[in-house]
Motif scaffolding. Structure first.
Motif, PDB file in Angstrom:
ATOM      1  N   LYS A   1       1.460  27.347  13.628  1.00 47.60           N
ATOM      2  CA  LYS A   1       1.641  27.891  12.287  1.00 47.60           C
ATOM      3  C   LYS A   1       1.932  26.742  11.334  1.00 47.60           C
ATOM      4  O   LYS A   1       2.459  25.701  11.731  1.00 47.60           O
ATOM      5  CB  LYS A   1       2.803  28.880  12.267  1.00 47.60           C
ATOM      6  N   PHE A   2       1.608  26.957  10.080  1.00 48.57           N
ATOM      7  CA  PHE A   2       1.867  25.968   9.034  1.00 48.57           C
ATOM      8  C   PHE A   2       3.333  25.543   9.064  1.00 48.57           C
ATOM      9  O   PHE A   2       3.644  24.361   8.988  1.00 48.57           O
ATOM     10  CB  PHE A   2       1.506  26.574   7.673  1.00 48.57           C
ATOM     11  N   GLU A   3       4.221  26.511   9.203  1.00 49.49           N
ATOM     12  CA  GLU A   3       5.661  26.218   9.161  1.00 49.49           C
ATOM     13  C   GLU A   3       6.097  25.294  10.293  1.00 49.49           C
ATOM     14  O   GLU A   3       7.099  24.587  10.173  1.00 49.49           O
ATOM     15  CB  GLU A   3       6.480  27.509   9.191  1.00 49.49           C
ATOM     16  N   ASP A   4       5.351  25.255  11.399  1.00 47.29           N
ATOM     17  CA  ASP A   4       5.687  24.364  12.503  1.00 47.29           C
ATOM     18  C   ASP A   4       5.181  22.944  12.288  1.00 47.29           C
ATOM     19  O   ASP A   4       5.655  22.014  12.927  1.00 47.29           O
ATOM     20  CB  ASP A   4       5.123  24.912  13.813  1.00 47.29           C
ATOM     21  N   ALA A   5       4.204  22.791  11.416  1.00 46.02           N
ATOM     22  CA  ALA A   5       3.614  21.476  11.168  1.00 46.02           C
ATOM     23  C   ALA A   5       3.977  20.900   9.797  1.00 46.02           C
ATOM     24  O   ALA A   5       3.696  19.741   9.523  1.00 46.02           O
ATOM     25  CB  ALA A   5       2.091  21.568  11.289  1.00 46.02           C
ATOM     26  N   VAL A   6       4.596  21.684   8.945  1.00 47.60           N
ATOM     27  CA  VAL A   6       4.830  21.270   7.559  1.00 47.60           C
ATOM     28  C   VAL A   6       5.871  20.144   7.464  1.00 47.60           C
ATOM     29  O   VAL A   6       6.822  20.096   8.248  1.00 47.60           O
ATOM     30  CB  VAL A   6       5.240  22.476   6.681  1.00 47.60           C
ATOM     31  N   PHE A   7       5.627  19.250   6.524  1.00 48.79           N
ATOM     32  CA  PHE A   7       6.587  18.189   6.205  1.00 48.79           C
ATOM     33  C   PHE A   7       6.590  18.028   4.694  1.00 48.79           C
ATOM     34  O   PHE A   7       5.629  18.383   4.013  1.00 48.79           O
ATOM     35  CB  PHE A   7       6.211  16.859   6.890  1.00 48.79           C
ATOM     36  N   ASP A   8       7.683  17.518   4.182  1.00 57.10           N
ATOM     37  CA  ASP A   8       7.814  17.309   2.743  1.00 57.10           C
ATOM     38  C   ASP A   8       7.454  15.868   2.404  1.00 57.10           C
ATOM     39  O   ASP A   8       7.859  14.929   3.089  1.00 57.10           O
ATOM     40  CB  ASP A   8       9.235  17.611   2.268  1.00 57.10           C
TER      41      ASP A   8
ATOM     42  N   ALA B   1       6.750  12.381 -10.724  1.00 53.52           N
ATOM     43  CA  ALA B   1       6.804  11.386  -9.659  1.00 53.52           C
ATOM     44  C   ALA B   1       5.398  10.861  -9.401  1.00 53.52           C
ATOM     45  O   ALA B   1       4.427  11.612  -9.443  1.00 53.52           O
ATOM     46  CB  ALA B   1       7.371  12.008  -8.394  1.00 53.52           C
ATOM     47  N   ALA B   2       5.297   9.583  -9.161  1.00 49.93           N
ATOM     48  CA  ALA B   2       3.995   8.976  -8.890  1.00 49.93           C
ATOM     49  C   ALA B   2       3.482   9.437  -7.536  1.00 49.93           C
ATOM     50  O   ALA B   2       4.251   9.617  -6.601  1.00 49.93           O
ATOM     51  CB  ALA B   2       4.125   7.457  -8.903  1.00 49.93           C
TER      52      ALA B   2
ATOM     53  N   PHE C   1      -3.913   8.465   3.588  1.00 42.61           N
ATOM     54  CA  PHE C   1      -4.238   9.335   2.460  1.00 42.61           C
ATOM     55  C   PHE C   1      -3.531   8.752   1.254  1.00 42.61           C
ATOM     56  O   PHE C   1      -2.310   8.558   1.282  1.00 42.61           O
ATOM     57  CB  PHE C   1      -3.759  10.766   2.705  1.00 42.61           C
ATOM     58  N   THR C   2      -4.279   8.441   0.197  1.00 43.20           N
ATOM     59  CA  THR C   2      -3.691   7.888  -1.016  1.00 43.20           C
ATOM     60  C   THR C   2      -3.713   8.939  -2.120  1.00 43.20           C
ATOM     61  O   THR C   2      -4.439   9.931  -2.038  1.00 43.20           O
ATOM     62  CB  THR C   2      -4.455   6.630  -1.466  1.00 43.20           C
ATOM     63  N   GLY C   3      -2.916   8.707  -3.147  1.00 47.51           N
ATOM     64  CA  GLY C   3      -2.863   9.630  -4.275  1.00 47.51           C
ATOM     65  C   GLY C   3      -2.268  10.971  -3.910  1.00 47.51           C
ATOM     66  O   GLY C   3      -2.657  11.999  -4.469  1.00 47.51           O
ATOM     67  N   VAL C   4      -1.338  10.987  -2.968  1.00 47.01           N
ATOM     68  CA  VAL C   4      -0.736  12.235  -2.504  1.00 47.01           C
ATOM     69  C   VAL C   4       0.415  12.632  -3.424  1.00 47.01           C
ATOM     70  O   VAL C   4       1.404  11.909  -3.546  1.00 47.01           O
ATOM     71  CB  VAL C   4      -0.243  12.106  -1.043  1.00 47.01           C
ATOM     72  N   GLU C   5       0.255  13.763  -4.061  1.00 56.19           N
ATOM     73  CA  GLU C   5       1.294  14.285  -4.946  1.00 56.19           C
ATOM     74  C   GLU C   5       2.462  14.820  -4.121  1.00 56.19           C
ATOM     75  O   GLU C   5       2.278  15.243  -2.976  1.00 56.19           O
ATOM     76  CB  GLU C   5       0.729  15.417  -5.815  1.00 56.19           C
ATOM     77  N   PRO C   6       3.666  14.834  -4.678  1.00 60.51           N
ATOM     78  CA  PRO C   6       4.800  15.429  -3.962  1.00 60.51           C
ATOM     79  C   PRO C   6       4.508  16.888  -3.619  1.00 60.51           C
ATOM     80  O   PRO C   6       3.856  17.600  -4.380  1.00 60.51           O
ATOM     81  CB  PRO C   6       5.948  15.315  -4.972  1.00 60.51           C
ATOM     82  N   GLY C   7       4.970  17.306  -2.459  1.00 65.50           N
ATOM     83  CA  GLY C   7       4.775  18.690  -2.034  1.00 65.50           C
ATOM     84  C   GLY C   7       5.003  18.844  -0.550  1.00 65.50           C
ATOM     85  O   GLY C   7       5.388  17.906   0.144  1.00 65.50           O
ATOM     86  N   SER C   8       4.744  20.036  -0.048  1.00 62.64           N
ATOM     87  CA  SER C   8       4.874  20.353   1.373  1.00 62.64           C
ATOM     88  C   SER C   8       3.472  20.423   1.974  1.00 62.64           C
ATOM     89  O   SER C   8       2.648  21.216   1.528  1.00 62.64           O
ATOM     90  CB  SER C   8       5.601  21.690   1.551  1.00 62.64           C
ATOM     91  N   TYR C   9       3.225  19.601   2.981  1.00 61.75           N
ATOM     92  CA  TYR C   9       1.905  19.442   3.574  1.00 61.75           C
ATOM     93  C   TYR C   9       1.951  19.669   5.083  1.00 61.75           C
ATOM     94  O   TYR C   9       2.990  19.505   5.714  1.00 61.75           O
ATOM     95  CB  TYR C   9       1.384  18.015   3.349  1.00 61.75           C
ATOM     96  N   ALA C  10       0.782  19.976   5.643  1.00 59.76           N
ATOM     97  CA  ALA C  10       0.589  19.988   7.089  1.00 59.76           C
ATOM     98  C   ALA C  10      -0.723  19.272   7.370  1.00 59.76           C
ATOM     99  O   ALA C  10      -1.676  19.360   6.598  1.00 59.76           O
ATOM    100  CB  ALA C  10       0.558  21.408   7.633  1.00 59.76           C
TER     101      ALA C  10
ATOM    102  N   ALA D   1       5.752   6.163  -0.414  1.00 56.73           N
ATOM    103  CA  ALA D   1       5.041   5.829   0.825  1.00 56.73           C
ATOM    104  C   ALA D   1       5.747   6.470   2.014  1.00 56.73           C
ATOM    105  O   ALA D   1       6.973   6.446   2.104  1.00 56.73           O
ATOM    106  CB  ALA D   1       4.978   4.322   0.998  1.00 56.73           C
ATOM    107  N   GLN D   2       4.949   7.058   2.909  1.00 56.95           N
ATOM    108  CA  GLN D   2       5.511   7.778   4.049  1.00 56.95           C
ATOM    109  C   GLN D   2       4.673   7.476   5.283  1.00 56.95           C
ATOM    110  O   GLN D   2       3.446   7.464   5.224  1.00 56.95           O
ATOM    111  CB  GLN D   2       5.502   9.271   3.747  1.00 56.95           C
ATOM    112  N   ASN D   3       5.345   7.218   6.409  1.00 57.20           N
ATOM    113  CA  ASN D   3       4.676   6.936   7.675  1.00 57.20           C
ATOM    114  C   ASN D   3       4.954   8.055   8.661  1.00 57.20           C
ATOM    115  O   ASN D   3       6.104   8.466   8.830  1.00 57.20           O
ATOM    116  CB  ASN D   3       5.166   5.613   8.269  1.00 57.20           C
ATOM    117  N   LEU D   4       3.894   8.534   9.313  1.00 54.15           N
ATOM    118  CA  LEU D   4       4.010   9.588  10.310  1.00 54.15           C
ATOM    119  C   LEU D   4       3.289   9.152  11.578  1.00 54.15           C
ATOM    120  O   LEU D   4       2.367   8.344  11.523  1.00 54.15           O
ATOM    121  CB  LEU D   4       3.360  10.884   9.812  1.00 54.15           C
ATOM    122  N   ALA D   5       3.692   9.703  12.711  1.00 65.21           N
ATOM    123  CA  ALA D   5       2.984   9.488  13.972  1.00 65.21           C
ATOM    124  C   ALA D   5       2.594  10.855  14.516  1.00 65.21           C
ATOM    125  O   ALA D   5       3.390  11.797  14.475  1.00 65.21           O
ATOM    126  CB  ALA D   5       3.871   8.751  14.968  1.00 65.21           C
TER     127      ALA D   5
END
Length: 144
Positions: free
Chosen positions: A121-128, A19-20, A73-82, A133-137
């Motif tokens: 904790k990471f688990e409370d802030a993590v998103f996939d 995935a790009a 943030f550009t060039g973000v590979e697929p994954g779980s981030y916080a 392109a993804q937008n967060l607030a």
């Protein structure tokens, strides 16, 4: 026949491609002032969150504080981030604290994870992130 084989091979190659990498755009709300900067970091490493400066693969940036703050943030590979944010109002490069514990400056986390006697904790802030392109607030919060 040869054209069909070539098209089939091209289709298989396209399906096998990873995935790009995409872009994550963060809108920061509720800053109490336009002083200083907003420091942002995004990591996949649970064991070091929210101090993702310890992750050389993390995404980090600093943007001027203001009425409207957008972080990309550009060039973000697929994954779980916080994500962790700091409104560094005096731009001294650190999170200032009162009485050694309570943050004097603003902070925020992905999924607007709550703070209770320390960072979430990471688990409370993590998103996939799926690579598109993804937008967060994220709402900036202030203890003092």
């Amino acid at each position: 026949m040869r054209a069909v084989i070539l098209l089939g091979a091209a289709a298989l190659t396209a399906m096998a491609a990873p995935a790009a990498a995409g872009e994550v755009t963060i809108t920061v709300t509720d800053l109490r002032s336009s002083d200083g900067v907003v420091r942002a970091c995004m990591t996949t490493k649970e064991d070091i969150f929210p101090r993702c400066i310890k992750d050389p693969a993390s995404h980090r940036t600093v943007v001027p504080a203001g009425e409207n703050v957008t972080i990309r943030f550009t060039g973000v590979e697929p994954g779980s981030y916080a994500i962790a944010l700091l409104h560094d109002e005096n731009d001294n490069g650190k999170a200032d604290r009162a009485l050694g514990m309570m943050p004097k400056e603003g902070y925020g986390f992905s999924r607007d994870a709550k703070v209770s006697m320390g960072p979430p904790k990471f688990e409370d802030a993590v998103f996939d992130h799926d690579g598109t392109a993804q937008n967060l607030a994220i709402t900036m919060r202030y203890f003092l």
